[in-house]
Design an enzyme around this catalytic site. Structure first.
Site, mmCIF file in Angstrom:
data_model
loop_
_atom_site.group_PDB
_atom_site.id
_atom_site.type_symbol
_atom_site.label_atom_id
_atom_site.label_comp_id
_atom_site.label_asym_id
_atom_site.label_seq_id
_atom_site.Cartn_x
_atom_site.Cartn_y
_atom_site.Cartn_z
ATOM 1 N N ASN A 37 41.868 31.886 -31.656
ATOM 2 C CA ASN A 37 41.921 32.007 -30.193
ATOM 3 C C ASN A 37 41.788 30.647 -29.502
ATOM 4 O O ASN A 37 40.811 29.932 -29.709
ATOM 5 C CB ASN A 37 40.793 32.944 -29.735
ATOM 6 C CG ASN A 37 41.119 33.637 -28.438
ATOM 7 O OD1 ASN A 37 42.261 33.627 -27.981
ATOM 8 N ND2 ASN A 37 40.112 34.247 -27.827
ATOM 9 N N TYR A 160 29.507 35.427 -19.751
ATOM 10 C CA TYR A 160 30.365 35.912 -20.831
ATOM 11 C C TYR A 160 30.785 37.390 -20.683
ATOM 12 O O TYR A 160 29.926 38.270 -20.634
ATOM 13 C CB TYR A 160 29.666 35.709 -22.193
ATOM 14 C CG TYR A 160 30.343 36.499 -23.273
ATOM 15 C CD1 TYR A 160 31.594 36.117 -23.734
ATOM 16 C CD2 TYR A 160 29.788 37.672 -23.760
ATOM 17 C CE1 TYR A 160 32.259 36.874 -24.668
ATOM 18 C CE2 TYR A 160 30.445 38.441 -24.704
ATOM 19 C CZ TYR A 160 31.688 38.033 -25.148
ATOM 20 O OH TYR A 160 32.350 38.793 -26.052
ATOM 21 N N ASP A 216 25.966 41.872 -26.690
ATOM 22 C CA ASP A 216 26.307 40.554 -27.244
ATOM 23 C C ASP A 216 25.651 39.472 -26.387
ATOM 24 O O ASP A 216 25.982 39.320 -25.206
ATOM 25 C CB ASP A 216 27.837 40.398 -27.229
ATOM 26 C CG ASP A 216 28.327 39.195 -28.018
ATOM 27 O OD1 ASP A 216 27.500 38.336 -28.368
ATOM 28 O OD2 ASP A 216 29.551 39.118 -28.267
ATOM 29 N N HIS A 218 25.912 36.331 -27.091
ATOM 30 C CA HIS A 218 26.875 35.216 -27.155
ATOM 31 C C HIS A 218 26.185 33.864 -27.293
ATOM 32 O O HIS A 218 26.510 32.900 -26.591
ATOM 33 C CB HIS A 218 27.829 35.247 -25.952
ATOM 34 C CG HIS A 218 29.265 35.099 -26.374
ATOM 35 N ND1 HIS A 218 30.035 34.021 -26.047
ATOM 36 C CD2 HIS A 218 30.055 35.909 -27.109
ATOM 37 C CE1 HIS A 218 31.241 34.163 -26.555
ATOM 38 N NE2 HIS A 218 31.282 35.298 -27.215
ATOM 39 N N GLU A 242 23.820 41.228 -30.784
ATOM 40 C CA GLU A 242 24.772 40.316 -31.439
ATOM 41 C C GLU A 242 24.532 38.875 -31.021
ATOM 42 O O GLU A 242 24.278 38.589 -29.840
ATOM 43 C CB GLU A 242 26.178 40.762 -31.023
ATOM 44 C CG GLU A 242 27.277 39.910 -31.609
ATOM 45 C CD GLU A 242 28.642 40.436 -31.186
ATOM 46 O OE1 GLU A 242 28.765 41.638 -30.844
ATOM 47 O OE2 GLU A 242 29.595 39.643 -31.181
ATOM 48 N N GLU A 268 30.730 36.165 -36.276
ATOM 49 C CA GLU A 268 32.127 36.116 -35.825
ATOM 50 C C GLU A 268 32.698 34.703 -35.854
ATOM 51 O O GLU A 268 33.911 34.546 -35.824
ATOM 52 C CB GLU A 268 32.276 36.734 -34.427
ATOM 53 C CG GLU A 268 31.605 35.945 -33.336
ATOM 54 C CD GLU A 268 31.813 36.552 -31.951
ATOM 55 O OE1 GLU A 268 31.668 37.770 -31.796
ATOM 56 O OE2 GLU A 268 32.124 35.778 -31.035
ATOM 57 N N ARG A 289 29.654 39.906 -39.252
ATOM 58 C CA ARG A 289 30.724 39.991 -38.252
ATOM 59 C C ARG A 289 31.966 39.181 -38.621
ATOM 60 O O ARG A 289 32.878 39.055 -37.800
ATOM 61 C CB ARG A 289 30.194 39.475 -36.914
ATOM 62 C CG ARG A 289 29.079 40.285 -36.339
ATOM 63 C CD ARG A 289 29.577 41.350 -35.407
ATOM 64 N NE ARG A 289 30.191 40.803 -34.230
ATOM 65 C CZ ARG A 289 31.341 41.251 -33.709
ATOM 66 N NH1 ARG A 289 31.989 42.249 -34.279
ATOM 67 N NH2 ARG A 289 31.838 40.712 -32.617
ATOM 68 N N HIS A 318 34.588 41.295 -36.692
ATOM 69 C CA HIS A 318 35.048 40.843 -35.376
ATOM 70 C C HIS A 318 36.415 41.455 -35.082
ATOM 71 O O HIS A 318 37.286 41.494 -35.957
ATOM 72 C CB HIS A 318 35.158 39.317 -35.405
ATOM 73 C CG HIS A 318 35.357 38.694 -34.076
ATOM 74 N ND1 HIS A 318 36.195 37.629 -33.882
ATOM 75 C CD2 HIS A 318 34.815 38.978 -32.878
ATOM 76 C CE1 HIS A 318 36.163 37.271 -32.608
ATOM 77 N NE2 HIS A 318 35.335 38.071 -31.976
ATOM 78 N N GLU A 345 34.697 46.531 -34.290
ATOM 79 C CA GLU A 345 35.011 46.195 -32.891
ATOM 80 C C GLU A 345 36.504 46.424 -32.696
ATOM 81 O O GLU A 345 37.314 45.947 -33.480
ATOM 82 C CB GLU A 345 34.664 44.725 -32.634
ATOM 83 C CG GLU A 345 34.955 44.259 -31.230
ATOM 84 C CD GLU A 345 34.559 42.788 -31.032
ATOM 85 O OE1 GLU A 345 34.540 42.029 -32.027
ATOM 86 O OE2 GLU A 345 34.276 42.415 -29.889
HETATM 87 C C1 GCO Z 1 33.149 39.416 -29.484
HETATM 88 C C2 GCO Z 1 33.274 37.958 -29.228
HETATM 89 C C3 GCO Z 1 34.487 37.570 -28.466
HETATM 90 C C4 GCO Z 1 34.622 36.055 -28.367
HETATM 91 C C5 GCO Z 1 36.056 35.662 -28.491
HETATM 92 C C6 GCO Z 1 36.226 34.169 -28.537
HETATM 93 O O1 GCO Z 1 32.052 39.843 -29.767
HETATM 94 O O2 GCO Z 1 34.159 40.090 -29.431
HETATM 95 O O3 GCO Z 1 32.069 37.405 -28.817
HETATM 96 O O4 GCO Z 1 34.546 38.210 -27.238
HETATM 97 O O5 GCO Z 1 34.129 35.580 -27.176
HETATM 98 O O6 GCO Z 1 36.548 36.216 -29.668
HETATM 99 O O7 GCO Z 1 37.537 33.830 -28.815
HETATM 100 MG MG MG Z 2 30.604 38.426 -30.036
#
Ligand code: GCO
Ligand code: MG
Length: 409
Positions: A37, A160, A216, A218, A242, A268, A289, A318, A345
């Site tokens: 990404n 986020y 999450d 983040h 998360e 992730e 993840r 992920h 997810e």
């Molecule tokens: C999730 C992730 C994503 C990331 C994204 C970054 O838990 O799905 O945190 O939302 O922010 O994949 O490219």
């Molecule tokens: Mg995440």
């Protein structure tokens, strides 16, 4: 049997999917996903500039040896760019292998352990009322698990995955394609810590004991803050918390474990089994993840799933919308098989444009994902459709504290 050619495509509806198609002299081809990404051109260049010319002439059935060639054979190993490139090749080789066998991929792993695999959707709200509406929408559609992200009162900007104003879909659904210079989000941990545990409690009260609620962080908290947060939300009974802290410092997870029994999901941004090993072996997490896309493909991720199974760690791959339906299909086959499957997810990519580019019979029903029985991955790639898309430069935001200090996105 030999690999005769491979091509890389970059582009897609609302995303820059990186797709590899590997051709063989047996008339069978395989598909892989190297989408990283907001850095999509880099794995694409690794594939076209370095790897594809090495693949030509190799026997596509020797996926293990080819994986070792890619990983061990590279002096500078690992990292998301390289692992996305290797992962795409590996996924395409498994696709070829299963097509040759005339079987859906999950049969090659040991068959199905379940019919439908549990998935979670992303609910998001500019404020708590907006979030409640978003969650209710998913519950009405039959989802059994929902990740919840909420705008925080007084936070200078949306943070986020949270929309700016009520009624929008979550911000991380929409990649910012305004160029490679990132937008800035402002973050305030104290405001988050004061608001979010109680908001999660209100969500539990409103939706009752059966809904699986995920959240999450983040990577935004310090270890002590994360431990306090995990302890504060214990009565909510989260399905998982998360990325409470950035996982560079894996010992930090011990503090969270010492203070709470809230299940923790991490990984992730991991790329190898060695990133996961300590957290799994020391049983500091409950869900792993990592993704097939930038975790080196099926060969490598399956090894991680087996390691995790020894330590009661379940999968929670992920599945942000940045993964194309090709790696999501690879994960769906792993999910159908894995004895230690937890949850997937899943964000419905199912726009007509996306379905036209990646036709498949995989489907979602009542919050469960059902894998196709077609041979291989069960996803195709329409090159005619692909011709209309081109690469669009985009960026993740960056995060700063109010005094300007750069923080973790
Ligand atoms: C999730 C992730 C994503 C990331 C994204 C970054 O838990 O799905 O945190 O939302 O922010 O994949 O490219
Ligand atoms: Mg995440």
């Amino acid at each position: 049997m030999k690999i005769t050619d491979a091509q890389v495509f970059v582009g897609g509806p609302a995303k820059n999917y990186v797709t590899i198609k590997i051709m063989t002299d047996a008339g069978v081809y395989g598909l892989g996903d190297a989408t990283l990404n907001n850095r999509e051109t880099l794995p694409a260049a690794y594939l076209t500039d370095y790897l594809i010319s090495n693949l030509i002439g190799m026997d596509p059935r020797q996926s293990e040896d080819i994986w070792q060639f890619l990983y061990r054979g590279a002096y500078f190993r690992g990292g998301p760019i390289a692992m996305a490139a290797y992962g795409a090749i590996d996924t395409a080789l498994w696709d070829i292998k299963a097509k040759l066998a005339g079987m859906p991929l999950y049969q090659l792993f040991g068959g199905k352990s379940r019919d439908g695999a549990l998935v979670y959707a992303h609910a998001a709200g500019a404020d708590l009322a907006d979030l409640m509406t978003s969650i209710a929408r998913y519950v009405d559609q039959g989802y059994k698990a929902v990740r919840v992200q909420c705008g925080i009162p007084g936070m200078p900007t949306a943070s986020y995955a949270v929309p700016e104003t009520a009624g929008q879909t979550g911000a991380d659904f929409i990649t910012d394609f305004s160029g490679i210079r990132p937008k800035t989000e402002i973050w305030d941990t104290d405001k988050y810590m004061r608001f979010m545990p109680d908001a999660l409690g209100q969500i539990r009260d409103k939706f009752g004991p059966d809904l699986k609620i995920l959240h999450d962080v983040h990577h935004r908290l310090l270890p002590r803050e994360a431990a306090a947060f995990a302890k504060a939300v214990e009565p909510v009974g989260l399905y998982w918390l998360e990325d409470p802290t950035p996982a560079e410092d894996q010992d930090a997870l011990k503090l969270i474990r010492q203070h709470s029994t809230t299940p923790i999901a991490i990984g992730e941004v991991f790329n190898t089994i060695w990133d996961c090993q300590k957290l799994i072996e020391q049983e500091l997490i409950d869900f792993i993840r990592i993704a097939v896309t930038y975790g080196g493909g099926i060969t490598h991720v399956k090894r991680i799933v087996d390691l995790a199974a020894l330590h009661h760690v379940r999968t929670g791959f992920h599945g942000a919308p940045s993964h194309s339906p090709i790696s999501m299909a690879a994960q769906a086959h792993l999910n159908a098989w894995a004895p230690n499957f937890g949850i997937q997810e899943y964000l419905v990519l199912g726009t007509p444009e996306c379905d036209a580019l990646f036709p498949s019979k995989h489907y979602l029903k009542d919050g469960l994902f059902y894998v196709s029985d077609d041979p291989g991955l069960g996803v195709d790639f329409d090159e005619g459709e692909a011709a209309q898309y081109e690469y669009k430069p985009g960026s993740h935001p960056v995060v700063r504290l109010q005094d300007g200090t750069l923080w973790n996105y």
